[in-house]
Each structure stands twice: as structure tokens, then as C-alpha cells.
Write a protein that holds these residues in place. Sequence first.
Motif, PDB file in Angstrom:
ATOM      1  N   ALA A  62      53.724  23.220  61.770  1.00 17.15           N
ATOM      2  CA  ALA A  62      53.228  23.514  63.114  1.00 17.15           C
ATOM      3  C   ALA A  62      54.204  24.409  63.877  1.00 17.15           C
ATOM      4  N   GLY A  66      53.193  28.132  65.134  1.00 19.36           N
ATOM      5  CA  GLY A  66      53.307  28.417  66.561  1.00 19.36           C
ATOM      6  C   GLY A  66      54.227  29.579  66.872  1.00 19.36           C
ATOM      7  N   THR A 253      45.395  28.751  68.619  1.00 22.57           N
ATOM      8  CA  THR A 253      46.274  28.183  67.592  1.00 22.57           C
ATOM      9  C   THR A 253      47.625  27.803  68.173  1.00 22.57           C
ATOM     10  N   CYS A 257      49.242  24.056  68.406  1.00 27.55           N
ATOM     11  CA  CYS A 257      50.543  23.714  67.820  1.00 27.55           C
ATOM     12  C   CYS A 257      51.484  23.125  68.872  1.00 27.55           C
TER      13      CYS A 257
END
Length: 340
Positions: A62, A66, A253, A257
Motif C-alpha cells: 500500500a 500510494g 487509489t 492507500c
Amino acid sequence: MNGFVGRQAASWLYESQATRDARAPVKANRIRLEKRLRPKAGWGVPLAWVTLCVVWSSTWLAIKIGLRDLPPISFVAIRFLVAIVVLLAVSIRRTRLFPRGRNDYVVLAITGILMFAVNYTLLFWAELHVSSGLAAVLQATIPMFGMIFAHWMLPDEPLRLQRLAGAMIALGGVATICGRLLGFNGPLAFWGGVAVVVGGASAAFANVLVKARSMQLAPAMLAAWQMIFGVAPLLLLGFAVDGNPARFHWTSTSVFCLLYLAVIGSALTFLLLYWLLPRLTVAQLQSISLITPPGAVMLGWLLGGETFPLSSLLGAGLVLAGVWIIFRKAAASEPLIQEG
């Protein structure tokens, strides 16, 4: 200590049978009371343990995803700012919110800066240049540094030969991984690997310092205050270096994240970890640190398209073998491990 034990044994030998018989019901009642008050280990314990393994294995990927849209300093700062809000929300009216003394604030400030400002900033920056799996493996060296600092700062946790051997093996794995990064991925990848290790050492020192201080503060608020002191300088630095967060490349996205890392990967995991503390041995909790690096490597390979060359696999194996040797007979308490 031996003299005290000897005196206790001698006094027991010369007690009358009537005295020993009178003590027996008291001891039996005390044992029954301890069993009744001890937290029960039901289905929630394995579920919480598995949740920590899965979540802490996934946080590394993640972070990596990110960072495609968000700058590392501000990413760290906003993540823990959201986590602070969540921890405060679940703690209000349930526990004391403020430390007792001025010295506690000093310790929280030092450990918060080391744990969250130094460690996580180095970790997030490093994942711009190394894979999430490698970052997870390198951060698994935290217990190695923790036992070294504990030897200096905690009299009841001396450095033993077995743990020293494990530390040397893990250090050899770190050298193998970083050497590979320097030879094949260039200087930035090498310094990224070094940054993860330095961040891990700072986190280990912070954990040992908190344990040595023994503050009377609820675990959720201890974590929240550490985040407050660690995030404050990062917010200022992030605004100066990265600019106005409103102008970041916010995508669905990156928002996912960020929220996943803040709410699930920080607030929830801290609460689960401290809920498990009275229900599992420290060795059982520390076994999570042996599971998360392989999990992070697997998720990075399956979902992130990352590769893990043979030389890095060898180094990772040495790191995990060294950490396992350190843990193998660790029934006594050790520094807590911070994950991604």
C-alpha cells in the motif's frame, strides 16, 4: 536474590504442617481468582493474530502504490494525522488522555520523533527506490537492534550468545541485500536499503526507551501521543518541501492507500496488538515479524509486479533466520515491533 530464595525455602521447611495446611486454601483461592480474571482466549485471539499478519504484510505494498501519486513526507504525515483522530475517537471517555508528568511528555516526544518522524519518513522515501518486499525484510531487523539497546538500557535483558549469533546472521543478510542493491540498482537503491535499516534502529531504540520508562498510559493514547509529536514536524516539513496538500495528485487509489494505512494499518493494528498482549506470550506476538516479510514479498510479486532476485532471496533468508534464532527461546518480554 539467591539468598532470598534460600531464606524462603528454609522458612518453608521449618513451618508447621498446620501452617502449610492453612495456606493451601488461600493459594487455591488466589489461583482460581487469577484464572477468572485472566482474559479468555477464544476465537477472537487467532482471528486478531491472523488479521495482524495479513494487514502488516499488505501495508508495504500500500505504501509503494500510494507513493506513485503522493510525496513521501506528506504521505507519512497525513497517514498518522488520520490515525491520531481515530485513536482519540476510540479513547475519549474510555481512558485517561494525558500523561501524568512533564518527563512523560519528554519521553513521548523523543520516541515519537524517532518512531514516526525518522523511521517512517526513511521507510517511505526508501520505497521509492526498493521493492516493498525488500523494505519489509530489512525492517525485520528491528528486534536485532532492540536486543542490543535493551542490553544497555534494561538490566534484566542482557545480551546472550544465542541472540548475538542471530544478530550477526541477520546483519549478514542485510549486507547481502544492500550489496546487491548497490551492484545492480545503483546508489539510490543502496541508500534506500540503508535508510530502512537506520529507521529500524531508531524505532528499536524508541521501543526500548518506552519500556525502560514504564509510563502509566493507555496503549492507544501512548501511540497517539507518539504520533502527535512525530507528525508535528513532518507537517511543517512536508508543507515546505512538498507544497500545499490540496495540490497533490489525489486519485482514488492514493486516497484508498492513505485511508487503509491510517485506519487499518495504524489505528486498528495498534488496538489489536495491545488487545493481544495479555492473551498471548511475547514470543507468540513476535512470530508475526517472521510472517510479514514473506507475506509482503508474495503480495508485491502477485499484485505489484515486483521481482525478488536470487541474491536478495539469500539475504532475506539470512535476515529471517537470524531473527528466528533471536526469538527461539525468547520467553521474556522484548521490544515491540513496528510494522509498515
